[in-house]
Enzyme design. Structure first.
Site, short mmCIF file in Angstrom:
data_model
loop_
_atom_site.label_atom_id
_atom_site.label_comp_id
_atom_site.label_asym_id
_atom_site.label_seq_id
_atom_site.Cartn_x
_atom_site.Cartn_y
_atom_site.Cartn_z
N ASP A 26 36.92 47.45 40.70
CA ASP A 26 36.43 46.13 40.34
C ASP A 26 35.43 45.57 41.36
OD1 ASP A 26 38.34 46.42 38.42
OD2 ASP A 26 39.28 44.47 38.75
N TYR B 269 41.05 38.09 38.47
CA TYR B 269 42.41 37.72 38.89
C TYR B 269 43.46 38.07 37.83
CZ TYR B 269 39.22 34.92 41.66
OH TYR B 269 38.16 34.52 42.42
N HIS C 15 39.10 48.38 44.47
CA HIS C 15 37.81 47.67 44.57
C HIS C 15 36.83 48.55 45.33
CE1 HIS C 15 40.84 44.56 43.86
NE2 HIS C 15 39.88 43.89 43.25
NI NI Z 1 37.87 41.12 40.65
#
Ligand code: NI
Length: 273
Positions: free
Chosen positions: A84, A176, A226
């Site tokens: 992400d 989130y 991430h």
């Molecule tokens: Ni994010």
């Protein structure tokens, strides 16, 4: 060819000069034939060089059109690594190099504004077989955003990705992991969450990320990572090696759903398969 071919001597002539005198077109045929062989050889060399190049720099190790079911996934447990918040101009290319070298596929939930800044990285990721989907435009907490705000954010991300990839994203990961009915309505796509949270953004520690994935991975898991943190990228080689040693193969989110014969629907959220 034979130098005697040019000789005008009346001395006993060689076989070749007699041949040349009688059939002068023969040497043209011979020349054309040899040229043909040489050209074929050069072409052959060129083709094999291209093959070698594509081994070093595979543009499509596994095309996005190749489905999980077409690949050798028999008796394998499957997991989807998802990345992400990128693409980052520094860490994402490094990650793509690792995934390419290890012949592993992943899913990138990119931010529209990051994709806007790094369109070539987005294109490269898709070209190399990864799945590129939407993580919205600006990473707003959508449940605290107005209806119009959500609509604009989702719409902008869709338009950016459509312009880079020439097709719209088919999945959305809400920032989130927060969503409500308005998010379902306005994305018009299935929502993809996760079932293994590495908390890589919090620890920023490669060893910790490797340990969490290795310990918590299960068949059908969607793993949250991430690609904007160097520590996460640093963890990926060991993650892939450990997962494979434990009998897992890495697939994209859509491949995973497809492999489980799950048809992803708009208005539904998925945490794993
Ligand atoms: Ni994010």
């Amino acid at each position: 060819m034979s130098t005697s071919a040019k000789s005008s001597s009346k001395k006993p002539r060689s076989f070749f000069s007699r041949l040349n005198a009688r059939y002068p077109w023969l040497k043209i045929i011979a020349f054309l034939y040899l040229s043909f062989i040489v050209i074929l050889d050069l072409l052959g060399l060129t083709i094999s060089r291209t093959d070698n190049l594509s081994d070093d720099f595979p543009t499509t190790p596994m095309s996005k059109h190749v489905k999980a079911t077409d690949r050798v996934l028999k008796d394998k447990k499957l997991v989807a690594l998802t990345f992400d918040d990128g693409p980052s101009s520094t860490t994402t290319p490094e990650l793509l190099d690792i995934l390419r070298d290890k012949n592993a596929l992943a899913t990138f939930f990119v931010l529209g504004n990051m994709a806007n800044n790094n369109p070539d990285i987005v294109k490269r990721a898709e070209r190399e077989g990864h799945e590129i989907e939407s993580h919205t435009m600006y990473h707003q907490n959508l449940i605290r955003t107005s209806y119009e705000g959500i609509k604009n954010d989702i719409g902008e991300a869709k338009s950016v990705l459509s312009s880079i990839l020439k097709h719209p994203p088919t999945l959305t990961r809400p920032p989130y992991g927060n969503y409500d009915d308005r998010v379902f309505e306005l994305t018009g796509t299935p929502l993809i969450l996760w079932s293994v949270d590495t908390e890589d953004w919090k620890s920023r520690d490669a060893a910790s990320v490797v340990a969490i994935v290795t310990q918590q991975a299960y068949d059908g898991a969607i793993i949250l990572l991430h690609d904007i943190y160097p520590s996460t990228v640093e963890a990926i080689p060991a993650i892939i090696d450990n997962l494979r040693a434990n009998g897992f193969e890495l697939v994209t989110v859509s491949e995973l759903a497809d492999n489980r014969h799950i048809k992803l629907s708009a208005g539904e959220s998925y945490y794993g398969f």
